[in-house]
Design a protein around this motif. Structure first.
Motif, mmCIF file in Angstrom:
data_model
loop_
_atom_site.group_PDB
_atom_site.id
_atom_site.type_symbol
_atom_site.label_atom_id
_atom_site.label_comp_id
_atom_site.label_asym_id
_atom_site.label_seq_id
_atom_site.Cartn_x
_atom_site.Cartn_y
_atom_site.Cartn_z
ATOM 1 N N PHE A 1 41.590 26.554 27.626
ATOM 2 C CA PHE A 1 41.898 26.963 26.234
ATOM 3 C C PHE A 1 42.878 27.773 25.749
ATOM 4 C CE2 PHE A 1 36.785 26.146 25.161
ATOM 5 C CZ PHE A 1 37.280 24.395 25.408
ATOM 6 N N ALA A 2 43.870 26.963 25.082
ATOM 7 C CA ALA A 2 44.978 27.842 25.204
ATOM 8 C C ALA A 2 44.742 28.890 24.006
ATOM 9 C CB ALA A 2 45.816 27.065 24.353
ATOM 10 N N ASP A 3 45.759 30.136 23.693
ATOM 11 C CA ASP A 3 44.868 31.296 22.490
ATOM 12 C C ASP A 3 45.441 30.378 21.194
ATOM 13 O OD1 ASP A 3 45.300 32.826 24.350
ATOM 14 O OD2 ASP A 3 46.912 33.575 24.729
ATOM 15 N N ASP A 4 46.276 29.668 20.935
ATOM 16 C CA ASP A 4 46.661 28.605 19.508
ATOM 17 C C ASP A 4 45.218 27.255 19.345
ATOM 18 O OD1 ASP A 4 47.773 27.218 21.764
ATOM 19 O OD2 ASP A 4 49.729 27.343 20.004
ATOM 20 N N VAL A 5 44.320 27.339 20.390
ATOM 21 C CA VAL A 5 43.456 25.990 20.048
ATOM 22 C C VAL A 5 43.243 25.382 18.755
ATOM 23 C CG1 VAL A 5 40.890 27.421 20.476
ATOM 24 C CG2 VAL A 5 42.299 24.825 21.030
ATOM 25 N N THR A 6 43.221 24.471 18.644
ATOM 26 C CA THR A 6 43.076 24.091 16.847
ATOM 27 C C THR A 6 41.711 23.477 17.207
ATOM 28 O OG1 THR A 6 44.735 24.425 15.424
ATOM 29 C CG2 THR A 6 43.508 22.864 14.634
ATOM 30 N N VAL A 7 40.614 23.420 16.402
ATOM 31 C CA VAL A 7 39.257 22.317 17.133
ATOM 32 C C VAL A 7 38.732 22.002 15.424
ATOM 33 C CG1 VAL A 7 36.679 21.972 17.631
ATOM 34 C CG2 VAL A 7 38.299 24.159 18.837
ATOM 35 N N ASP A 8 38.706 20.776 15.373
ATOM 36 C CA ASP A 8 38.087 20.489 14.076
ATOM 37 C C ASP A 8 37.345 18.906 14.245
ATOM 38 O OD1 ASP A 8 38.041 19.777 11.608
ATOM 39 O OD2 ASP A 8 39.694 18.032 11.428
ATOM 40 N N PHE A 9 36.073 19.871 13.834
ATOM 41 C CA PHE A 9 34.410 18.630 14.208
ATOM 42 C C PHE A 9 33.985 17.781 12.545
ATOM 43 C CE2 PHE A 9 33.803 21.878 17.192
ATOM 44 C CZ PHE A 9 33.961 20.909 18.422
ATOM 45 N N ARG A 10 34.188 16.697 12.657
ATOM 46 C CA ARG A 10 33.492 16.281 11.631
ATOM 47 C C ARG A 10 32.659 15.144 11.743
ATOM 48 N NH1 ARG A 10 39.077 14.674 8.580
ATOM 49 N NH2 ARG A 10 40.708 16.510 8.765
ATOM 50 N N GLY A 11 31.529 14.498 11.404
ATOM 51 C CA GLY A 11 30.531 13.914 11.431
ATOM 52 C C GLY A 11 29.673 14.820 10.132
ATOM 53 N N GLY A 12 28.826 12.918 9.540
ATOM 54 C CA GLY A 12 27.966 13.566 8.515
ATOM 55 C C GLY A 12 29.008 13.827 7.329
ATOM 56 N N GLY A 13 28.020 14.418 6.675
ATOM 57 C CA GLY A 13 28.542 15.218 5.800
ATOM 58 C C GLY A 13 29.281 16.994 6.117
ATOM 59 N N TYR A 14 29.271 17.057 7.281
ATOM 60 C CA TYR A 14 29.720 18.201 7.943
ATOM 61 C C TYR A 14 31.605 18.311 8.260
ATOM 62 C CZ TYR A 14 29.163 17.156 12.702
ATOM 63 O OH TYR A 14 28.895 17.001 14.209
ATOM 64 N N ARG A 15 32.330 19.769 8.241
ATOM 65 C CA ARG A 15 33.019 19.839 9.139
ATOM 66 C C ARG A 15 33.370 21.252 9.219
ATOM 67 N NH1 ARG A 15 39.569 19.131 6.706
ATOM 68 N NH2 ARG A 15 40.841 19.603 8.722
ATOM 69 N N VAL A 16 33.955 21.357 10.852
ATOM 70 C CA VAL A 16 34.790 22.992 10.825
ATOM 71 C C VAL A 16 35.039 22.893 11.318
ATOM 72 C CG1 VAL A 16 33.071 24.363 12.894
ATOM 73 C CG2 VAL A 16 31.670 22.688 11.519
ATOM 74 N N SER A 17 36.093 24.015 11.357
ATOM 75 C CA SER A 17 37.370 24.041 12.336
ATOM 76 C C SER A 17 37.282 25.260 12.280
ATOM 77 C CB SER A 17 38.333 24.196 10.428
ATOM 78 O OG SER A 17 38.426 21.931 10.494
ATOM 79 N N PHE A 18 38.106 25.053 13.475
ATOM 80 C CA PHE A 18 38.926 26.693 13.988
ATOM 81 C C PHE A 18 40.503 26.554 14.534
ATOM 82 C CE2 PHE A 18 34.162 26.536 14.341
ATOM 83 C CZ PHE A 18 33.821 27.000 14.308
ATOM 84 N N THR A 19 40.687 27.586 14.288
ATOM 85 C CA THR A 19 41.849 27.875 15.253
ATOM 86 C C THR A 19 42.311 29.786 15.786
ATOM 87 O OG1 THR A 19 42.778 26.788 13.130
ATOM 88 C CG2 THR A 19 44.679 28.321 14.310
ATOM 89 N N GLY A 20 42.248 29.751 16.944
ATOM 90 C CA GLY A 20 42.677 30.236 18.131
ATOM 91 C C GLY A 20 41.253 29.819 18.950
ATOM 92 N N ARG A 21 41.745 30.329 20.174
ATOM 93 C CA ARG A 21 40.821 30.683 20.752
ATOM 94 C C ARG A 21 39.334 31.880 21.064
ATOM 95 N NH1 ARG A 21 42.968 31.560 26.726
ATOM 96 N NH2 ARG A 21 42.754 34.037 25.981
ATOM 97 N N GLU A 22 39.499 32.804 19.975
ATOM 98 C CA GLU A 22 38.859 33.180 20.132
ATOM 99 C C GLU A 22 37.601 33.229 19.070
ATOM 100 O OE1 GLU A 22 39.272 37.779 19.443
ATOM 101 O OE2 GLU A 22 41.892 37.446 20.648
ATOM 102 N N ASN A 23 37.639 32.458 17.956
ATOM 103 C CA ASN A 23 37.291 32.002 16.802
ATOM 104 C C ASN A 23 36.080 31.120 17.211
ATOM 105 O OD1 ASN A 23 37.672 33.563 14.848
ATOM 106 N ND2 ASN A 23 40.010 32.048 15.045
ATOM 107 N N TYR A 24 36.794 30.354 17.922
ATOM 108 C CA TYR A 24 36.484 28.748 18.968
ATOM 109 C C TYR A 24 35.136 29.514 19.523
ATOM 110 C CZ TYR A 24 35.349 24.590 20.774
ATOM 111 O OH TYR A 24 34.794 23.276 21.293
#
Length: 66
Positions: free
Chosen positions: A37-60
């Protein structure tokens, strides 16, 4: 559809990256995953009744390890 050599090379690179990602996930190889992953990766998971978002490799990586 005919592919150029560059397109074929790009497709193979993506296949290898995807393989390394799933291998790292399956084996819990955090060092391998961290290298993908790049240092500035952005992740956004969505499904059912949830949503999880992260910015940055360390957070992910913290999310994956937990």
């Amino acid at each position: 559809m005919a592919y150029t050599l560059q397109q074929l090379s790009d497709i193979e690179d993506l296949k290898l990256l995807k393989h390394r990602y799933f291998r790292g996930m399956d084996t819990g190889n955090w060092e391998l995953l961290d290298s993908l992953f790049a240092d500035d990766v952005t992740v956004d998971f969505r499904g059912g009744g949830y949503r999880v978002s992260f910015t940055g490799r360390e957070n992910y990586m913290v999310f994956l390890k937990n």
